[in-house]
Design a protein around this motif. Structure first.
Motif, short mmCIF file in Angstrom:
data_model
loop_
_atom_site.label_atom_id
_atom_site.label_comp_id
_atom_site.label_asym_id
_atom_site.label_seq_id
_atom_site.Cartn_x
_atom_site.Cartn_y
_atom_site.Cartn_z
N ARG A 1 0.85 -1.18 0.00
CA ARG A 1 0.00 0.00 0.00
C ARG A 1 0.89 1.24 0.00
N LEU A 2 0.70 2.04 -1.03
CA LEU A 2 1.41 3.31 -1.14
C LEU A 2 0.57 4.43 -0.53
N SER A 3 1.25 5.38 0.06
CA SER A 3 0.58 6.57 0.60
C SER A 3 1.20 7.81 -0.01
N CYS A 4 0.40 8.86 -0.11
CA CYS A 4 0.88 10.15 -0.60
C CYS A 4 0.29 11.22 0.30
N ALA A 5 1.14 11.85 1.08
CA ALA A 5 0.70 12.93 1.97
C ALA A 5 0.80 14.25 1.23
N ALA A 6 -0.33 14.95 1.13
CA ALA A 6 -0.39 16.22 0.39
C ALA A 6 -0.47 17.40 1.36
N SER A 7 0.26 18.44 1.08
CA SER A 7 0.24 19.63 1.94
C SER A 7 0.58 20.87 1.13
N GLY A 8 0.31 22.02 1.71
CA GLY A 8 0.71 23.28 1.09
C GLY A 8 -0.39 24.04 0.40
N ARG A 9 -1.53 23.40 0.19
CA ARG A 9 -2.67 24.11 -0.40
C ARG A 9 -3.91 23.26 -0.20
N THR A 10 -5.05 23.82 -0.61
CA THR A 10 -6.30 23.08 -0.57
C THR A 10 -6.45 22.30 -1.87
N PHE A 11 -6.65 20.99 -1.76
CA PHE A 11 -6.72 20.14 -2.93
C PHE A 11 -8.14 19.73 -3.28
N SER A 12 -9.14 20.36 -2.68
CA SER A 12 -10.52 19.91 -2.86
C SER A 12 -10.97 19.98 -4.31
N SER A 13 -10.37 20.84 -5.13
CA SER A 13 -10.76 20.96 -6.52
C SER A 13 -9.79 20.26 -7.46
N TYR A 14 -8.90 19.45 -6.92
CA TYR A 14 -7.88 18.80 -7.71
C TYR A 14 -8.17 17.32 -7.94
N HIS A 15 -7.75 16.86 -9.11
CA HIS A 15 -7.65 15.42 -9.36
C HIS A 15 -6.32 14.93 -8.78
N MET A 16 -6.36 13.76 -8.18
CA MET A 16 -5.14 13.15 -7.64
C MET A 16 -4.89 11.86 -8.40
N GLY A 17 -3.67 11.68 -8.82
CA GLY A 17 -3.39 10.51 -9.63
C GLY A 17 -2.13 9.77 -9.18
N TRP A 18 -2.08 8.51 -9.56
CA TRP A 18 -0.86 7.71 -9.41
C TRP A 18 -0.37 7.37 -10.82
N PHE A 19 0.90 7.56 -11.00
CA PHE A 19 1.57 7.19 -12.24
C PHE A 19 2.76 6.31 -11.87
N ARG A 20 3.30 5.63 -12.87
CA ARG A 20 4.51 4.85 -12.62
C ARG A 20 5.42 4.93 -13.85
N GLN A 21 6.69 4.74 -13.57
CA GLN A 21 7.66 4.78 -14.67
C GLN A 21 8.73 3.72 -14.43
N ALA A 22 8.82 2.81 -15.39
CA ALA A 22 9.84 1.78 -15.36
C ALA A 22 11.04 2.26 -16.17
N PRO A 23 12.22 1.70 -15.92
CA PRO A 23 13.41 2.14 -16.65
C PRO A 23 13.23 2.00 -18.16
N GLY A 24 13.54 3.07 -18.86
CA GLY A 24 13.45 3.05 -20.31
C GLY A 24 12.06 3.17 -20.88
N LYS A 25 11.07 3.39 -20.01
CA LYS A 25 9.69 3.49 -20.48
C LYS A 25 9.11 4.85 -20.13
N GLU A 26 8.03 5.21 -20.80
CA GLU A 26 7.35 6.46 -20.51
C GLU A 26 6.54 6.33 -19.21
N ARG A 27 6.27 7.49 -18.64
CA ARG A 27 5.45 7.51 -17.44
C ARG A 27 4.04 7.04 -17.79
N GLU A 28 3.52 6.12 -17.00
CA GLU A 28 2.25 5.45 -17.30
C GLU A 28 1.19 5.78 -16.26
N PHE A 29 -0.01 6.07 -16.73
CA PHE A 29 -1.14 6.31 -15.83
C PHE A 29 -1.52 5.02 -15.10
#
Length: 122
Positions: free
Chosen positions: A19-47
């Motif tokens: 289980r991955l966690s992402c702690a967000a701070s510094g502004r209000t994110f109520s109007s934001y989309h939050m996403g997870w992406f991944r990137q393997a060596p030599g590959k593009e960043r993937e949704f």
């Protein structure tokens, strides 16, 4: 200052879970989309998955549907990614991101975490 800080990565055997966690701070994110992406060596960043703080709909990349679950805790300003039935091909650096427009394209996201490594051994 906006900060997205991922944690929870590591080494796991195929078939295991993390289980991955992402702690967000510094502004209000109520109007934001939050996403997870991944990137393997030599590959593009993937949704991987996305969610909106104010919308219960969840969206996943085809390669993780049925195995990963995205969620958020508004009170803690924290995003999660539960990853089950992990496969060696899930090995990558996983990034948390926030953006007004959301979607599956990395350029739509304005803020990014530093990433956390997930390694799945066969």
């Amino acid at each position: 200052q906006v900060q997205l800080v991922e944690s929870g990565g590591g080494l796991v055997q195929a078939g295991g879970s993390l289980r991955l966690s992402c702690a967000a701070s510094g502004r209000t994110f109520s109007s934001y989309h939050m996403g997870w992406f991944r990137q393997a060596p030599g590959k593009e960043r993937e949704f991987v998955a996305r969610i909106h703080w104010s919308d219960p709909n969840l969206y996943y990349g085809d390669s993780v549907k049925g195995r990963f679950t995205i969620s958020r805790d508004g009170a803690k300003n924290t995003l999660y990614l539960q990853m089950n039935s992990l496969k060696p091909e899930d090995t990558a650096v996983y990034y948390c991101a926030a953006g007004i427009y959301g979607g599956t394209v990395p350029r739509n996201y304005d803020y990014w975490g530093q990433g956390t490594q997930v390694t799945v051994s066969s």
